[in-house]
Design a protein around this motif. Structure first.
Motif, PDB file in Angstrom:
ATOM      1  N   ASP A  77       0.874  -1.166   0.000  1.00 56.78           N
ATOM      2  CA  ASP A  77       0.000   0.000   0.000  1.00 56.78           C
ATOM      3  C   ASP A  77       0.919   1.226   0.000  1.00 56.78           C
ATOM      4  O   ASP A  77       1.682   1.404   0.949  1.00 56.78           O
ATOM      5  CB  ASP A  77      -0.883   0.002   1.249  1.00 56.78           C
ATOM      6  CG  ASP A  77      -1.896   1.135   1.289  1.00 56.78           C
ATOM      7  OD1 ASP A  77      -1.773   2.072   0.498  1.00 56.78           O
ATOM      8  OD2 ASP A  77      -2.791   1.081   2.136  1.00 56.78           O
ATOM      9  N   ASN A  78       0.932   2.094  -1.061  1.00 50.97           N
ATOM     10  CA  ASN A  78       0.111   2.072  -2.238  1.00 50.97           C
ATOM     11  C   ASN A  78       0.625   1.064  -3.278  1.00 50.97           C
ATOM     12  O   ASN A  78      -0.129   0.240  -3.772  1.00 50.97           O
ATOM     13  CB  ASN A  78       0.084   3.430  -2.911  1.00 50.97           C
ATOM     14  CG  ASN A  78      -0.465   4.584  -2.108  1.00 50.97           C
ATOM     15  OD1 ASN A  78      -0.254   5.713  -2.500  1.00 50.97           O
ATOM     16  ND2 ASN A  78      -1.115   4.372  -1.005  1.00 50.97           N
ATOM     17  N   ASP A  97      -9.629  -2.407  -3.765  1.00 49.42           N
ATOM     18  CA  ASP A  97     -10.021  -1.551  -2.651  1.00 49.42           C
ATOM     19  C   ASP A  97      -9.740  -2.296  -1.351  1.00 49.42           C
ATOM     20  O   ASP A  97      -9.178  -3.395  -1.356  1.00 49.42           O
ATOM     21  CB  ASP A  97     -11.486  -1.112  -2.770  1.00 49.42           C
ATOM     22  CG  ASP A  97     -12.462  -2.276  -2.850  1.00 49.42           C
ATOM     23  OD1 ASP A  97     -12.176  -3.353  -2.270  1.00 49.42           O
ATOM     24  OD2 ASP A  97     -13.514  -2.145  -3.495  1.00 49.42           O
ATOM     25  N   GLN A  98     -10.123  -1.705  -0.218  1.00 48.62           N
ATOM     26  CA  GLN A  98      -9.792  -2.283   1.075  1.00 48.62           C
ATOM     27  C   GLN A  98     -10.324  -3.704   1.227  1.00 48.62           C
ATOM     28  O   GLN A  98      -9.659  -4.571   1.805  1.00 48.62           O
ATOM     29  CB  GLN A  98     -10.349  -1.409   2.205  1.00 48.62           C
ATOM     30  CG  GLN A  98     -10.039  -1.942   3.607  1.00 48.62           C
ATOM     31  CD  GLN A  98     -10.664  -1.103   4.703  1.00 48.62           C
ATOM     32  OE1 GLN A  98     -11.348  -0.127   4.433  1.00 48.62           O
ATOM     33  NE2 GLN A  98     -10.424  -1.474   5.964  1.00 48.62           N
ATOM     34  N   HIS A 135      -6.843   3.325  -4.131  1.00 50.42           N
ATOM     35  CA  HIS A 135      -7.273   3.267  -2.739  1.00 50.42           C
ATOM     36  C   HIS A 135      -6.045   3.149  -1.836  1.00 50.42           C
ATOM     37  O   HIS A 135      -4.975   2.708  -2.255  1.00 50.42           O
ATOM     38  CB  HIS A 135      -8.194   2.076  -2.511  1.00 50.42           C
ATOM     39  CG  HIS A 135      -9.565   2.257  -3.059  1.00 50.42           C
ATOM     40  ND1 HIS A 135     -10.670   2.495  -2.266  1.00 50.42           N
ATOM     41  CD2 HIS A 135     -10.032   2.251  -4.334  1.00 50.42           C
ATOM     42  CE1 HIS A 135     -11.741   2.628  -3.014  1.00 50.42           C
ATOM     43  NE2 HIS A 135     -11.385   2.477  -4.284  1.00 50.42           N
ATOM     44  N   SER A 136      -6.200   3.532  -0.570  1.00 54.32           N
ATOM     45  CA  SER A 136      -5.096   3.422   0.372  1.00 54.32           C
ATOM     46  C   SER A 136      -5.650   3.361   1.785  1.00 54.32           C
ATOM     47  O   SER A 136      -6.668   3.992   2.102  1.00 54.32           O
ATOM     48  CB  SER A 136      -4.140   4.611   0.240  1.00 54.32           C
ATOM     49  OG  SER A 136      -3.069   4.511   1.166  1.00 54.32           O
ATOM     50  N   SER A 454     -18.318  -1.958  -6.317  1.00 57.70           N
ATOM     51  CA  SER A 454     -18.627  -0.567  -5.972  1.00 57.70           C
ATOM     52  C   SER A 454     -20.077  -0.374  -5.546  1.00 57.70           C
ATOM     53  O   SER A 454     -20.454   0.701  -5.073  1.00 57.70           O
ATOM     54  CB  SER A 454     -18.337   0.342  -7.172  1.00 57.70           C
ATOM     55  OG  SER A 454     -19.356   0.251  -8.171  1.00 57.70           O
ATOM     56  N   TYR A 465     -14.579   2.754 -11.180  1.00 52.50           N
ATOM     57  CA  TYR A 465     -14.064   1.983 -10.063  1.00 52.50           C
ATOM     58  C   TYR A 465     -12.934   1.100 -10.563  1.00 52.50           C
ATOM     59  O   TYR A 465     -13.000   0.624 -11.704  1.00 52.50           O
ATOM     60  CB  TYR A 465     -15.172   1.124  -9.447  1.00 52.50           C
ATOM     61  CG  TYR A 465     -14.964   0.878  -7.971  1.00 52.50           C
ATOM     62  CD1 TYR A 465     -15.185   1.889  -7.047  1.00 52.50           C
ATOM     63  CD2 TYR A 465     -14.496  -0.339  -7.504  1.00 52.50           C
ATOM     64  CE1 TYR A 465     -14.983   1.692  -5.696  1.00 52.50           C
ATOM     65  CE2 TYR A 465     -14.286  -0.551  -6.148  1.00 52.50           C
ATOM     66  CZ  TYR A 465     -14.536   0.477  -5.256  1.00 52.50           C
ATOM     67  OH  TYR A 465     -14.326   0.281  -3.908  1.00 52.50           O
ATOM     68  N   SER A 467     -11.921   3.619  -7.362  1.00 51.64           N
ATOM     69  CA  SER A 467     -11.802   5.064  -7.183  1.00 51.64           C
ATOM     70  C   SER A 467     -12.059   5.370  -5.722  1.00 51.64           C
ATOM     71  O   SER A 467     -13.065   4.939  -5.175  1.00 51.64           O
ATOM     72  CB  SER A 467     -12.802   5.809  -8.067  1.00 51.64           C
ATOM     73  OG  SER A 467     -12.885   7.171  -7.708  1.00 51.64           O
ATOM     74  N   TYR A 468     -11.130   6.122  -5.105  1.00 44.95           N
ATOM     75  CA  TYR A 468     -11.365   6.475  -3.704  1.00 44.95           C
ATOM     76  C   TYR A 468     -12.295   7.675  -3.583  1.00 44.95           C
ATOM     77  O   TYR A 468     -12.767   8.001  -2.490  1.00 44.95           O
ATOM     78  CB  TYR A 468     -10.042   6.755  -2.974  1.00 44.95           C
ATOM     79  CG  TYR A 468      -9.359   8.057  -3.320  1.00 44.95           C
ATOM     80  CD1 TYR A 468      -9.794   9.268  -2.784  1.00 44.95           C
ATOM     81  CD2 TYR A 468      -8.244   8.084  -4.151  1.00 44.95           C
ATOM     82  CE1 TYR A 468      -9.162  10.466  -3.084  1.00 44.95           C
ATOM     83  CE2 TYR A 468      -7.605   9.273  -4.455  1.00 44.95           C
ATOM     84  CZ  TYR A 468      -8.065  10.456  -3.920  1.00 44.95           C
ATOM     85  OH  TYR A 468      -7.433  11.645  -4.224  1.00 44.95           O
ATOM     86  N   ASP A 469     -12.586   8.328  -4.694  1.00 36.70           N
ATOM     87  CA  ASP A 469     -13.479   9.488  -4.728  1.00 36.70           C
ATOM     88  C   ASP A 469     -14.783   9.045  -5.379  1.00 36.70           C
ATOM     89  O   ASP A 469     -14.885   8.991  -6.604  1.00 36.70           O
ATOM     90  CB  ASP A 469     -12.817  10.613  -5.527  1.00 36.70           C
ATOM     91  CG  ASP A 469     -13.601  11.908  -5.480  1.00 36.70           C
ATOM     92  OD1 ASP A 469     -14.503  12.019  -4.628  1.00 36.70           O
ATOM     93  OD2 ASP A 469     -13.306  12.812  -6.291  1.00 36.70           O
TER      94      ASP A 469
END
Length: 791
Positions: A77-78, A97-98, A135-136, A454, A465, A467-469
């Motif tokens: 990560d990242n 993602d997580q 993502h992070s 998502s 996706y 996407s963290y936003d």
């Protein structure tokens, strides 16, 4: 294949010499590791884990004899780049993602030696500057050995780590939406050169801090606590990587020896000199720049990357022309330390055709030993063939494929330079292209799953996706459903599609709840984007959010019809019946309220003030327009008079409407926009007509798909591509040859016109495949193997 026609033996030999030897991914995975890992996530002990930083991890270990294989599983990560005994192995992890944090499984055995070895990784966290696709949770690195033998290098506090002070972020400021991460300012004097090599000193390295064990998804059987990273296996192959050279020096502020870009000679720049050099790759590419230099302490090297140059007014014009133009783009800044044969490589890859070097030396000469780059991208193989003896069509094929390749990595991208985000609208088109041309559906399946990942309580998939936003474009949730329908037709994978049906029903329900008393959609939230149309606000058609939108209502009908097929196949008969009725009610409302008999068009709203190709295309595709009026309606849509026009993106649906109305023979006459891009020197197809932001945009590569599915006429004739329909439409072409990969082998056609209205040639099918050949109103049965055609 068209793209191979121009490759000489010398070029192939040169490319082979530049190919990198890298570790192979492996499917070996110890079943014990599905529930628990012994390895720990590790980090630097002096950081919080959410700040910008680049970290160097390494561990020295012994092996009694050179192993035949040595399997490890790796993530970070990242991001990370992995090295074994100083040799670059690969990078990752594949984006997720997580709850879906990917890891790579690698065999590093070929890189190990008897005795002492070192495995190392550079790990970076771009923190607030990271790409929107990234993502992070917190900075970390993990490596797990597959069996007891390999676990001697499991990550724990025996690993050492150094925080590199050589890097700082360079935020990118362009007059455009740019979200792919920062540039890098690199200080060679602060870098631990050769830190990854065997025997390198450990100066400044400290013991790594353990954060806790790795947690695979199947190991979360108790208590329901979500760990920082839920580890899942990578489902796509490693990226293709190979070295490549610049084509030319296009200009220089001083006379120089250009041999340094070929690696044949070094370029020495005198002390106290300012020099600007503009390099041309010859075509757009995605690559890690590799600049090797010596001496030059106190010097500054700035690298600026651009798809094309611009004039004083910001216009791109012909992309081949550099005169009276400047470069504007993202950049890196390098400060040499004065050492010999230093090689700087960016942490993340760059997209460029042009690269400008702005160099300023101080009291010491600077030597540029070499400048090249390492191409990267998803390893699609071009298996399809399309040959017509028309050079322009060959060019469109080649440029479409390059566009597809540059928009394909660990996910599909809308564009590589500005966003690197997987948007559903683009991705549907990319999935069809890549399946038809390569036969590889792993990235397609990965995209379907990503959008499904998502999905949340809103009842929609996110528009892009990973996407963290978060962003919601509800029309793209409809496109995701059509992607599933496409996948059903192309591949036999019922388990994947069936597992996503609850989310499909939720999306359809979201729309149904927003139907008004007249059975039309209008007052809807979120960004109801359909297409980039100058007359529309942010791509939103008239009627959204205030009155009623015929456009969105018909897109819903178009999607419902495909979704009903899915429901009937996967055990939802009552829902299928219900949504079939919903679709028919909307069609009735549209015909009653939005049909303008005087103009012979459907209006964008019941008010009848606005008209677009889009609304009428959906009327045709959904069968809302009666068979009696569809031919004339299609003619009006093609003419496009007094209506909002479809962009490069929405032309995909325009061409699909040709198929729906049996006007496929007109397709090749509608390629003018692509021919214009070729004339302007584009080596990939653009986001939209000039002025455009992106010179490479996935949704504009659709001609490849239509060359194969419409001109050659090769289409699945039912679920799973278990049968095929070959219905060619040559337009004015005298002949065509084409081939499409099928799970059972290649489908090949070789056809030419016979007289004024006939056709003759051959259709070759895999032995186990059957189908139908259709030419006008005549049909022939096709069997596995060779079929002779004469009509």
């Amino acid at each position: 294949m068209p793209i191979m026609k121009h490759i000489t033996l010398l070029t192939l030999l040169w490319a082979a010499c530049l190919t990198l030897v890298r570790a192979q991914s492996t499917t070996e995975y110890n079943p014990e590791l599905e529930t628990a890992w012994d390895a720990n996530w590790i980090t630097h002990p002096a950081i919080k884990g959410d700040e910008f930083g680049i970290y160097l991890f390494k561990k020295t270990f012994q092996v009694n004899e050179k192993p035949g294989s040595f399997i490890v599983h790796v993530s970070a990560d990242n991001r990370y780049k992995l090295y074994v005994n100083g040799k670059y192995i690969t990078n990752g992890p594949a984006r997720g993602d997580q709850l879906h944090w990917r890891f790579e499984s690698l065999d590093i055995g070929p890189y190990l030696a008897q005795g002492s070895n070192i495995v190392s990784a550079v790990v970076w966290n771009f923190a607030q500057y990271r790409p929107v696709a990234q993502h992070s949770v917190r900075t970390g690195f993990i490596l797990q050995g597959n069996t007891a033998r390999e676990r001697i290098i499991n990550t724990d506090s025996t690993w050492k780590v150094l925080k590199s002070e050589a890097y700082r972020p360079l935020p990118v400021r362009l007059n455009a939406y740019y979200v792919v991460g920062p540039g890098e300012a690199f200080d060679g004097g602060a870098y631990a050169w050769d830190w990854e090599a065997k025997g390198a000193a450990d100066t400044g390295f400290v013991a790594a801090k353990s954060l806790g064990p790795g947690n695979p998804a199947k190991g979360l059987g108790k208590y329901g606590i979500v760990p920082p990273h839920v580890l899942v296996r990578r489902t796509i192959p490693l990226m293709e990587e190979h070295l490549q050279r610049f084509k030319a020096v296009r200009r220089s502020s001083k006379d120089i020896d250009e041999g340094f870009i070929g690696g044949s000679t070094a370029l020495t720049i005198a002390p106290n000199t300012q020099l600007t050099i503009l390099l041309d790759q010859g075509q757009l590419t995605n690559a890690y720049p590799l600049l090797t230099f010596s001496q030059g302490q106190g010097s500054t090297i700035k690298l600026t990357y651009a798809e094309s140059l611009v004039d004083a007014e910001g216009r791109k014009g012909n992309r081949d022309v550099v005169e009276n133009k400047k470069i504007v783009g993202n950049s890196n800044v390098i400060k040499p330390d004065g050492g010999k044969n230093r090689t700087y490589e960016t942490l993340w890859w760059r997209t460029f055709r042009y690269v400008q070097l702005d160099i300023e030396t101080k009291n010491e000469p600077l030597v540029l030993n070499d400048f090249q780059s390492r191409y990267t991208g998803y390893p699609f193989e071009e298996k399809a063939v399309f040959e017509t003896q028309v050079p322009t069509l060959d060019q469109i094929w080649d440029v479409s494929w390059r566009t597809q390749l540059l928009c394909s990595g660990e996910n599909y991208f809308d564009c590589p330079y500005y966003e690197q985000l997987q948007y559903t609208g683009d991705t549907r088109i990319q999935c069809l292209i890549s399946t038809y041309v390569s036969g590889d559906t792993r990235l397609y399946k990965n995209a379907l799953q990503s959008f499904h990942d998502s999905f949340n309580s809103i009842g929609l998939t996110q528009s892009r996706y990973p996407s963290y936003d978060p962003q919601y474009i509800p029309t793209f949730s409809l496109v995701w459903i059509t992607m599933l329908h496409d996948y059903l037709k192309l591949r036999k994978d019922d388990g994947t599609v069936a597992g996503m049906m609850p989310a499909v029903l939720s999306v359809l329900d979201w729309y149904e709840k927003r139907l008004d008393a007249n059975d039309l959609l209008g007052n809807m939230e979120w960004w109801m984007f359909v297409d980039w149309v100058d007359a529309w606000d942010s791509g939103i058609p008239p009627g959204v959010g205030s009155t009623q939108s015929t456009t969105i209502s018909l897109q819903y009908v178009y999607t419902l019809q495909k979704a009903v097929e899915l429901m009937r196949r996967y055990g939802y008969p009552e829902q299928a019946k219900h949504y079939d009725q919903v679709a028919k009610r909307i069609q009735g409302a549209v015909n009653k309220l939005s049909w303008d008999a005087q103009r012979g068009l459907y209006a964008d709203t019941p008010s009848g003030k606005n008209f677009s190709q889009h609304t009428n295309i959906f009327a045709l595709l959904s069968g809302t327009s009666s068979a009696e009026r569809s031919a004339a309606l299609m003619d009006k849509v093609i003419q496009g008079t007094d209506m909002a026009p479809a962009s490069y993106y929405f032309s995909f649906y325009l061409m699909e409407a040709l198929r729906k109305t049996n006007k496929e023979d007109q397709y090749l006459e509608l390629l003018g926009p692509w021919e214009d891009m070729l004339k302007k020197g584009l080596t990939t197809f653009a986001e939209r007509a000039d002025p455009t932001r992106s010179d490479c945009h996935a949704w504009s590569a659709s001609p490849m798909y239509f060359f194969l599915s419409m001109v050659c006429g090769i289409e699945p004739a039912g679920p799973g591509f278990e049968k095929v329909t070959v219905a060619p439409h040559l337009g004015k072409l005298p002949s065509v040859k084409g081939a499409v990969p099928h799970p059972n082998g290649m489908i090949e056609v070789s056809l030419k016109r016979k007289g004024k209205s006939g056709v003759e040639g051959t259709v070759q099918l895999p032995a186990s495949l059957t189908g139908t050949f259709r030419w006008g109103q005549q049909t022939l049965n096709l069997k596995g193997g060779a079929n002779s055609i004469s009509i």
